[in-house]
Design an enzyme around this catalytic site. Structure first.
Site, PDB file in Angstrom:
ATOM      1  N   LYS A   1      56.413  39.022  37.334  1.00  0.00           N
ATOM      2  CA  LYS A   1      55.125  39.218  38.003  1.00  0.00           C
ATOM      3  C   LYS A   1      53.942  38.858  37.109  1.00  0.00           C
ATOM      4  O   LYS A   1      53.047  38.092  37.499  1.00  0.00           O
ATOM      5  CB  LYS A   1      54.996  40.667  38.471  1.00  0.00           C
ATOM      6  CG  LYS A   1      53.640  40.948  39.115  1.00  0.00           C
ATOM      7  CD  LYS A   1      53.497  42.403  39.531  1.00  0.00           C
ATOM      8  CE  LYS A   1      52.106  42.644  40.094  1.00  0.00           C
ATOM      9  NZ  LYS A   1      51.913  44.055  40.506  1.00  0.00           N
TER      10      LYS A   1
ATOM     11  N   ASP B   1      44.270  45.670  47.547  1.00  0.00           N
ATOM     12  CA  ASP B   1      44.479  44.734  46.439  1.00  0.00           C
ATOM     13  C   ASP B   1      44.804  43.352  46.962  1.00  0.00           C
ATOM     14  O   ASP B   1      45.595  43.197  47.903  1.00  0.00           O
ATOM     15  CB  ASP B   1      45.630  45.243  45.556  1.00  0.00           C
ATOM     16  CG  ASP B   1      45.642  44.587  44.187  1.00  0.00           C
ATOM     17  OD1 ASP B   1      44.808  43.679  43.959  1.00  0.00           O
ATOM     18  OD2 ASP B   1      46.485  44.960  43.353  1.00  0.00           O
TER      19      ASP B   1
ATOM     20  N   ASP C   1      39.743  42.035  41.650  1.00  0.00           N
ATOM     21  CA  ASP C   1      40.233  41.665  42.989  1.00  0.00           C
ATOM     22  C   ASP C   1      40.866  42.850  43.707  1.00  0.00           C
ATOM     23  O   ASP C   1      41.667  42.682  44.624  1.00  0.00           O
ATOM     24  CB  ASP C   1      41.240  40.522  42.898  1.00  0.00           C
ATOM     25  CG  ASP C   1      42.443  40.868  42.039  1.00  0.00           C
ATOM     26  OD1 ASP C   1      42.387  41.896  41.342  1.00  0.00           O
ATOM     27  OD2 ASP C   1      43.437  40.118  42.053  1.00  0.00           O
TER      28      ASP C   1
END
Length: 1089
Positions: A845, A776, A1004
């Site tokens: 986050k 990741d 991603d």
């Protein structure tokens, strides 16, 4: 019934009936010329009157003053007797008269007075002729009036009682008379099924008196007309005695000669005729009583008189459709159009009025309810409990209502034999209807409570009465019902294009061809109706799209299979009421109960009502969310179970930014933790020397416990918990359950099983693994911003710079926000003091990750609010204030940490703003040659009109509309970064395909076998460096200048010209870049990890 009796019966029909012209021609068959002329004069008199005057018969009540009218009536009735006798003698066959062919007209109310020359005073010869005819003639002239009144009253009362009952079918009797040859009789126009007889008299009189002429001149068409007994008549029937018409069965009729007389009868014949007349009248009464009592019940009619024939069903369907679309005006118009026309009103029943009445009751319109009650009375109908329920509901919805209106309504219910208890016992209520009715009743009777009967009705049939009295009715226990519902097998049907393919997808060779075998698929996803993307793709050269198409083909060619052991565990938990912690939604039986209360209960205060209302809204929302999540999980697990023994593929296409997505929407590797845990590569690879190491590191990554640790530290942690890993694999539901505490529990459990199988194999390097290992990106959006701006500080924060331990930007932001909080807490800020100990990496986050993609402060506040609600110990009263404070601090922290990033983001935003103001949408081309246009236009409201409803559609993709400046401006920076990360993924997939690696991606996050992780990591870094080694911002600037500034506006518009110059200057001023060396990325271990 004989034709003679039909003639007598027709005279008793009500005022609203008349005889059809065909019957008139039938009866005029063998009349003398004088009778026909007199009859024609009478018919003309009827026709000259208006319809209103025809509604009454002149002899139903004869005024005593008008002797002329009385004598006229007597003469008319005598002539009717003679006409009936003619028909008796004419008919020797059964006459079947169909009611559909018979029409009965009504006698005029007023008859013109006879002239003095025709009165009995001026006719001395008439009396002589009457004396010659003897008692029979006298009887015919006098008894025709008196008995008719008596029988008319009796018939009127009897037939009023039986007006809703169908008479029995009339039967015709065959009449046998002597056949006599007539000399001058004319052929009559007869109905089918009848025969004619020619009759002559035994004697001919040489002269005809004026009195007889006076009698015949009063002839009308109403007394003895033949009428079929109508089966479905609902009109009142009045009968006038026709005893004179049946009293002379053997009489010889008047001839068509110039004169004639009535033959004398013997005393025996007169006595017999009298007895026959009495018996005949009695038979008619008895027969009609039998017909009334034996009338068949209507099959398409309920106990309240509501009919269910085709016309009634069509009306009710239309009204119910109006209820569904909530169009009360249309329903009212339909009802009134049928009510105003008598021919259509017969199709309306009380249920039709009730449907409209209940619609008006929802709106609290009492005036409309009152008018509908008037219409019901005009239609001759009787309101039922539903009618009064609608009236009470309407009153209950009115903010203010006088109690006398309610009292009057309840009194009228009692008059109609109904009670309030009947309303609550018989009516079916929806939503708050029952509460509104109860509110209206309690305005008059505050202590009223609906009576609920506990005694259930029992079947009273003699054969089974004892049976049901002993057994009773069985009601299943709720648990039994639930078990049966759970045990029922549910069959789900899916379209083929939402399912994974059982063969490799068709390769994309052009923007129009690829993916499914039969179902057409767009290369670029877009809103239905938006065509600008497809036009741009078709304008591009085929060779410029080869890289994009080949990348889609590569990610779509990866075969998959189901992790069956894990699927069985998930299904068992799903069937066992689920588990919220493990992301298995529970059924609705576990949903919180929705609080219910009466908002009109005076015992509640306004604050209590508001609180309970909020709690009810929250509970309903929770129930809806639980149902949605449960059905989503059911879809996913059903498809997985269907594919458990299959190898399948996910065909791919992309959005307008170039990001790839699998085409099947419900079950794919972009799904939740449950879906990802169920998927394995169908092609296995040996683990090799480092495969098991990458499995252990991947497991630690899934737990979320060692984000800031090095790879060596993560591997060491995995080795230290091997017992928990093996226990989780062997006893997932009854062991230590270590895996349940991971961030991604189901993927962690699947990885534990894979590690257990590999570690227990004789040689783990040769163990064939099908498990995908993920790598990741570290806040990939910020990585692209840092690479574009060559920002050293930003690059270091997102692991573009090599470091011994991973740099966690989320932890860095959380640490800086904590410093801001501590400073504010010292100053005495209350919310900063409350947040002590609650600021963590997890809280900030999502906001940090999405801020580079254009998230606003409002959206960021919602994200932080959601994270705070997940903390059990955080005080719920401070959630809103805390989220508002934290989002402000997060944005301030990012601005300090990523200075170069903010400059690029602001340049992109201002450029898009000026382009949109010029009236054009923002376009650009990715480094792989993919053309992109932002499909944001002003909303166009379009209304689709139909006969049932008007549908309003909001269209935001119409290229003919002006661009939406706000969306164009705010969306350009994140969309441009998304196009870059999709380009990076496509480059990596192409080089992995060349190297023979299995490769798939979730934006991603890149997946491959454990043995090929190192190769994929190298290619990922190389292609990132190759991508950002291109002058991306400079190329973008040149493209935008050429696209939007090559043609300056007309000089005559100075404002437009100034804006054009400003835009050209802005697009040409590319932000300055820093000193970061992109080659460092190749050495960064934690760039993707």
């Amino acid at each position: 019934m004989s034709l003679l009796r039909l003639g007598a019966y027709s005279a008793a029909l009500t005022r609203s009936f008349a005889v059809d012209r065909s019957v008139q021609r039938f009866m005029n068959g063998d009349y003398c010329h004088l009778c026909l002329r007199i009859r024609s004069n009478g018919e003309r008199q009827i026709q000259d009157k208006t319809w209103a005057t025809i509604y009454q018969r002149h002899y139903s009540a004869i005024p005593k003053k008008e002797d002329g009218k009385k004598r006229f009536c007597e003469q008319s009735q005598l002539l009717d007797v003679l006409e009936a006798r003619i028909q008796q003698l004419q008919s020797d066959a059964v006459v079947d008269v169909k009611h559909s062919k018979v029409q009965i007209i009504k006698m005029q109310q007023k008859i013109q007075k006879t002239s003095p020359g025709n009165s009995q005073k001026n006719l001395p010869g008439e009396k002589a002729e009457m004396l010659k005819s003897g008692p029979s003639a006298k009887k015919g002239g006098t008894e025709g009036v008196g008995p008719s009144k008596t029988h008319a009253s009796r018939w009127m009362e009897k037939l009023k009682r039986e007006k809703w009952i169908n008479p029995k079918k009339q039967t015709s009797h065959r009449m046998h008379d002597k056949t006599v040859v007539g000399k001058n009789s004319k052929g009559s126009s007869m109905r089918p099924g009848t025969s004619t007889k020619t009759i002559t008299t035994g004697k001919r009189s040489e002269t005809k008196t004026k009195g007889e002429d006076s009698k015949t001149s009063a002839s009308t068409t109403t007394s003895s007309k033949i009428s079929a007994v109508q089966k479905k008549s609902k009109k009142k029937v009045s009968r006038v005695s026709e005893s004179l018409a049946v009293r002379f069965p053997g009489v010889q009729k008047i001839s068509n000669s110039k004169g004639g007389c009535v033959s004398e009868m013997s005393a025996q014949e007169k006595l017999a005729d009298k007895e026959f007349d009495e018996i005949e009248e009695l038979d008619v009464d008895i027969e009609i009583d039998q017909q009334s009592s034996s009338a068949p019940e209507r099959l398409l009619e309920d106990k309240e008189g509501n009919r269910y024939g085709d016309p009634q069903l069509r009306i009710r369907c239309y009204l119910e459709a109006c209820v569904f679309i909530d169009d009360v005006a249309r329903a009212q118009s339909c009802l009134l159009s049928h009510h105003r026309q008598l021919s259509k009103r017969m199709h309306l029943s009380i249920s039709a009025y009730n449907i409209v009445m209940r619609m008006w009751a929802k709106r609290g319109s009492f005036n409309h309810i009152r008018r509908l009650f008037v219409l019901i009375e005009e239609a001759g109908l009787k309101p039922n409990v539903v009618s009064y329920s609608a009236a009470l509901e309407c009153i209950g919805r009115m903010p203010e209502c006088q109690t006398w209106i309610i009292k009057r309504c309840l009194q009228q219910m009692e008059v109609d034999g109904l009670s309030v208890d009947d309303v609550f016992r018989q009516c079916v209520f929806k939503k708050d209807e029952r509460e509104m009715v109860l509110r209206a009743v309690r305005l008059v009777h505050p202590e009223y409570q609906p009576i609920v009967s506990k005694d259930q009705p029992v079947c009273s049939l003699p054969l089974v009465k004892q049976f049901y009295a002993e057994i009773g009715f069985i009601k299943p226990h709720p648990i039994v019902t639930q078990i049966q519902r759970v045990a029922m097998e549910t069959k789900l049907t899916f379209d083929s294009y939402v399912m994974p393919m059982l063969c490799p997808p068709i390769p994309w060779t052009s923007p129009k061809s690829g993916a499914y075998l039969l179902t057409p698929t767009k290369l670029m996803r877009s809103t239905d109706g938006a065509i600008q993307h497809q036009l741009l793709l078709e304008k591009s050269r085929d060779e410029d799209l080869h890289a994009v198409l080949d990348s889609l083909n590569q990610v779509g060619s990866c075969p998959w299979k189901i992790n069956k052991p894990l699927l069985d565990i998930i299904i068992s938990i799903f069937n066992d009421k689920g588990n919220d912690k493990l992301c298995i939604p529970p059924p609705l039986s576990e949903a919180p109960e929705i609080p219910r209360f009466n908002p009109h209960d005076p015992s509640y205060t306004q604050a209590e009502k508001a609180y309970m209302k909020r709690e009810g809204v929250k509970a309903k929302k929770k129930v809806a969310e639980m149902h949605s999540l449960r059905m989503d999980a059911l879809y996913k697990l059903s498809i997985a179970n269907h594919m458990r023994d299959e190898i399948f593929w996910f065909p791919h296409n992309m959005d307008f930014r170039g990001r790839t997505y699998p085409r099947p929407p419900y079950f794919n590797h972009l799904g939740s933790d449950v879906t990802r845990g169920l998927l394995l590569f169908a092609e296995g690879q040996p683990l090799g020397p480092k495969g098991l190491v990458w499995l252990k590191i991947h497991l630690v990554n899934l737990t979320g416990l060692k984000k800031c640790s090095s790879l060596a530290g993560r591997l060491e942690y995995a080795d230290s918990i091997m017992e928990d890993i093996l226990d989780s694999a062997d006893h997932p539901l009854d062991g230590r359950k270590w895996w349940m505490n991971a961030d991604e529990p189901w993927q962690a459990l699947a990885c534990c099983m894979e590690i257990a199988n590999a570690s227990r194999s004789p040689d783990h390097t040769k163990f064939i693994s099908y498990f995908p290992v993920h790598q990741d990106g570290s806040c990939n959006g910020l990585q692209h911003y840092a690479a574009l701006g060559r920002d050293v500080i930003g690059a270091t924060s997102v692991n573009l710079m090599p470091c011994e331990v991973p740099q966690d930007v989320y932890s860095g932001v959380a640490q800086q926000v904590e410093e801001f909080r501590a400073r504010d807490a010292e100053k005495g800020l209350k919310i900063a003091q409350v947040l002590e100990g609650f600021i963590s990496r997890k809280v900030v986050k999502q906001t940090v990750m999405t801020v580079v993609y254009g998230v606003t402060r409002y959206g960021g506040r919602l994200q932080i609010e959601k994270r705070l609600k997940e903390i059990d110990d955080f005080p719920k009263d401070y959630i809103w204030e805390a989220s508002h404070y934290l989002v402000k601090q997060v944005f301030s922290s990012l601005k300090e940490m990523f200075t170069g990033t903010r400059e690029i983001q602001e340049w992109l935003t201002e450029s898009a703003s000026l382009i949109a103001k010029s009236g054009r949408t923002v376009e650009w081309v990715t480094p792989l040659g993919l053309p992109i246009v932002q499909p944001y236009h002003r909303i166009k409201n379009q209304t689709l009109k139909s006969s049932m409803q008007n549908l309003s559609i909001h269209i935001s993709h119409d290229a003919n509309e002006k661009p939406d400046s706000m969306k164009q401006k705010n969306a350009f920076p994140p969309n441009f970064i998304h196009s870059l990360d999709s380009t990076h993924m496509m480059l990596t997939s192409l080089h992995c395909y060349r190297a023979g690696l299995t490769f798939v991606s979730v934006h991603d996050c890149y997946w491959t076998h454990a043995v090929t992780v190192d190769i994929m990591n190298r290619m990922c870094r190389e292609q990132f460096v190759a991508l950002h080694s291109q002058p991306i911002l400079e190329e973008l600037s040149r493209f935008l200048l050429k696209k939007y500034c090559s043609r300056p506006p007309v000089v005559s518009k100075p404002k437009k010209f100034e804006e054009h110059v400003k835009m050209a200057q802005l697009l040409a001023s590319v932000p300055q870049t820093g000193d970061f060396d992109l080659e460092k990325v190749k050495e960064s271990v934690y760039f993707f990890s």
